[in-house]
Design a protein around this motif. Structure first.
Motif, mmCIF file in Angstrom:
data_model
loop_
_atom_site.group_PDB
_atom_site.id
_atom_site.type_symbol
_atom_site.label_atom_id
_atom_site.label_comp_id
_atom_site.label_asym_id
_atom_site.label_seq_id
_atom_site.Cartn_x
_atom_site.Cartn_y
_atom_site.Cartn_z
ATOM 1 N N ALA A 62 0.451 0.925 -7.035
ATOM 2 C CA ALA A 62 -0.048 -0.371 -7.497
ATOM 3 C C ALA A 62 -0.785 -1.098 -6.379
ATOM 4 N N ALA A 63 -0.257 -1.033 -5.167
ATOM 5 C CA ALA A 63 -0.918 -1.675 -4.025
ATOM 6 C C ALA A 63 -2.254 -1.007 -3.726
ATOM 7 N N ALA A 64 -2.300 0.319 -3.808
ATOM 8 C CA ALA A 64 -3.555 1.036 -3.565
ATOM 9 C C ALA A 64 -4.616 0.603 -4.566
ATOM 10 N N LEU A 65 -4.225 0.490 -5.811
ATOM 11 C CA LEU A 65 -5.174 0.053 -6.840
ATOM 12 C C LEU A 65 -5.622 -1.387 -6.603
ATOM 13 N N SER A 66 -4.673 -2.258 -6.336
ATOM 14 C CA SER A 66 -4.982 -3.675 -6.147
ATOM 15 C C SER A 66 -5.860 -3.916 -4.916
ATOM 16 N N LEU A 67 -5.492 -3.311 -3.795
ATOM 17 C CA LEU A 67 -6.238 -3.535 -2.554
ATOM 18 C C LEU A 67 -7.651 -2.970 -2.631
ATOM 19 N N THR A 68 -7.780 -1.770 -3.178
ATOM 20 C CA THR A 68 -9.122 -1.186 -3.263
ATOM 21 C C THR A 68 -9.980 -1.933 -4.279
ATOM 22 N N GLY A 112 4.721 -1.633 1.519
ATOM 23 C CA GLY A 112 4.481 -2.060 2.901
ATOM 24 C C GLY A 112 3.625 -1.058 3.664
ATOM 25 N N ASP A 113 3.858 0.224 3.417
ATOM 26 C CA ASP A 113 3.040 1.265 4.051
ATOM 27 C C ASP A 113 1.584 1.166 3.592
ATOM 28 N N ALA A 114 1.399 0.865 2.301
ATOM 29 C CA ALA A 114 0.039 0.744 1.767
ATOM 30 C C ALA A 114 -0.685 -0.438 2.406
ATOM 31 N N ILE A 115 0.001 -1.546 2.544
ATOM 32 C CA ILE A 115 -0.618 -2.730 3.156
ATOM 33 C C ILE A 115 -0.924 -2.461 4.628
ATOM 34 N N ALA A 116 0.011 -1.863 5.340
ATOM 35 C CA ALA A 116 -0.216 -1.540 6.752
ATOM 36 C C ALA A 116 -1.365 -0.546 6.906
ATOM 37 N N GLY A 117 -1.428 0.451 6.030
ATOM 38 C CA GLY A 117 -2.518 1.425 6.082
ATOM 39 C C GLY A 117 -3.859 0.801 5.786
ATOM 40 N N PHE A 118 -3.902 -0.131 4.833
ATOM 41 C CA PHE A 118 -5.157 -0.796 4.505
ATOM 42 C C PHE A 118 -5.586 -1.714 5.652
ATOM 43 N N THR A 119 -4.615 -2.325 6.300
ATOM 44 C CA THR A 119 -4.918 -3.153 7.474
ATOM 45 C C THR A 119 -5.553 -2.293 8.574
ATOM 46 N N ARG A 120 -4.978 -1.115 8.828
ATOM 47 C CA ARG A 120 -5.543 -0.217 9.843
ATOM 48 C C ARG A 120 -6.945 0.254 9.449
ATOM 49 N N GLU A 169 -4.572 9.461 -0.216
ATOM 50 C CA GLU A 169 -4.604 10.662 0.629
ATOM 51 C C GLU A 169 -4.523 10.287 2.102
ATOM 52 N N GLN A 170 -5.230 9.219 2.489
ATOM 53 C CA GLN A 170 -5.174 8.764 3.876
ATOM 54 C C GLN A 170 -3.772 8.271 4.223
ATOM 55 N N LEU A 171 -3.130 7.560 3.289
ATOM 56 C CA LEU A 171 -1.754 7.116 3.515
ATOM 57 C C LEU A 171 -0.818 8.310 3.722
ATOM 58 N N ALA A 172 -1.011 9.340 2.912
ATOM 59 C CA ALA A 172 -0.182 10.541 3.037
ATOM 60 C C ALA A 172 -0.402 11.206 4.384
#
Length: 191
Positions: free
Chosen positions: A62-68, A108-116, A86-89
């Motif tokens: 859900a975070a991946a969809l929302s953020l992108t 939280g991992d999705a948000i941190a990954g998107f921040t990076r 895939e990048q998160l994985a």
């Protein structure tokens, strides 16, 4: 022969070599609707789980969809969300090669990954983190001296983005900094 290109590439090909381009049957592939996108991204998450030693929580999908959707408007679904998962994985498995434990990817991992990946601060991306406008203003004022109007414009922009009041079909902000050399235009763009 199967080829793929974006509409701009097809138009350029038609201008350069129309007879070559006409040898192909054109099939327009549009962005998927919301339900299909969700099914595809969930399927991609399940494939990642099966291929690697990890678990992708529904909140991460859900975070991946929302953020992108919010912050990558110029890329199309489902590709932008799938590539992000895939990048998160990949990030989750760095340093985990020898471990047999299953790594879980959560919101939280999705948000941190998107921040990076984007450089956007996590307080803008996360609903759990509050926006403290005085702190944001102080951040800009410490780095850009003597430009209160410019600072206020940036604080207003960040407030609009945080509250999701921006138009998703338009850029997050468009600014043209004008002034003589040395007044802080470049510094403001960097900050």
């Amino acid at each position: 022969i199967i080829c793929e290109c974006q509409p701009e590439g097809y138009d350029a090909g038609m201008r350069a070599e129309p007879s070559f381009m006409n040898a192909f049957r054109r099939i327009d592939v549009s962005e998927t609707d919301e339900a299909d996108t969700l099914a595809i991204v969930n399927g991609a998450a399940r494939r990642l789980e099966a291929a690697r030693n990890l678990s992708v929580e529904p909140a991460a999908v859900a975070a991946a969809l929302s953020l992108t959707r919010r912050f990558l408007p110029y890329r199309a679904f489902p590709g932008k969300a799938v590539r992000f998962l895939e990048q998160l994985a990949n990030d989750a498995l760095v340093g985990q090669e020898r471990s047999s434990a299953t790594r879980t990817i959560g919101r939280g991992d999705a948000i941190a990954g998107f921040t990076r990946a984007t450089g956007l601060p996590s307080f803008i991306l996360s609903d759990e983190l509050a926006l403290r406008v005085p702190e944001v203003r102080a951040y800009f004022e410490q780095r850009l001296l003597g430009q209160p109007d410019a600072v206020e414009a940036m604080v207003d922009l960040i407030t609009v983005i945080k509250t999701s009041l921006n138009d998703p079909g338009k850029p997050l902000g468009s600014f043209l900094f004008l002034g003589p050399t040395g007044v802080g235009k470049t510094e403001l763009a960097k900050v």
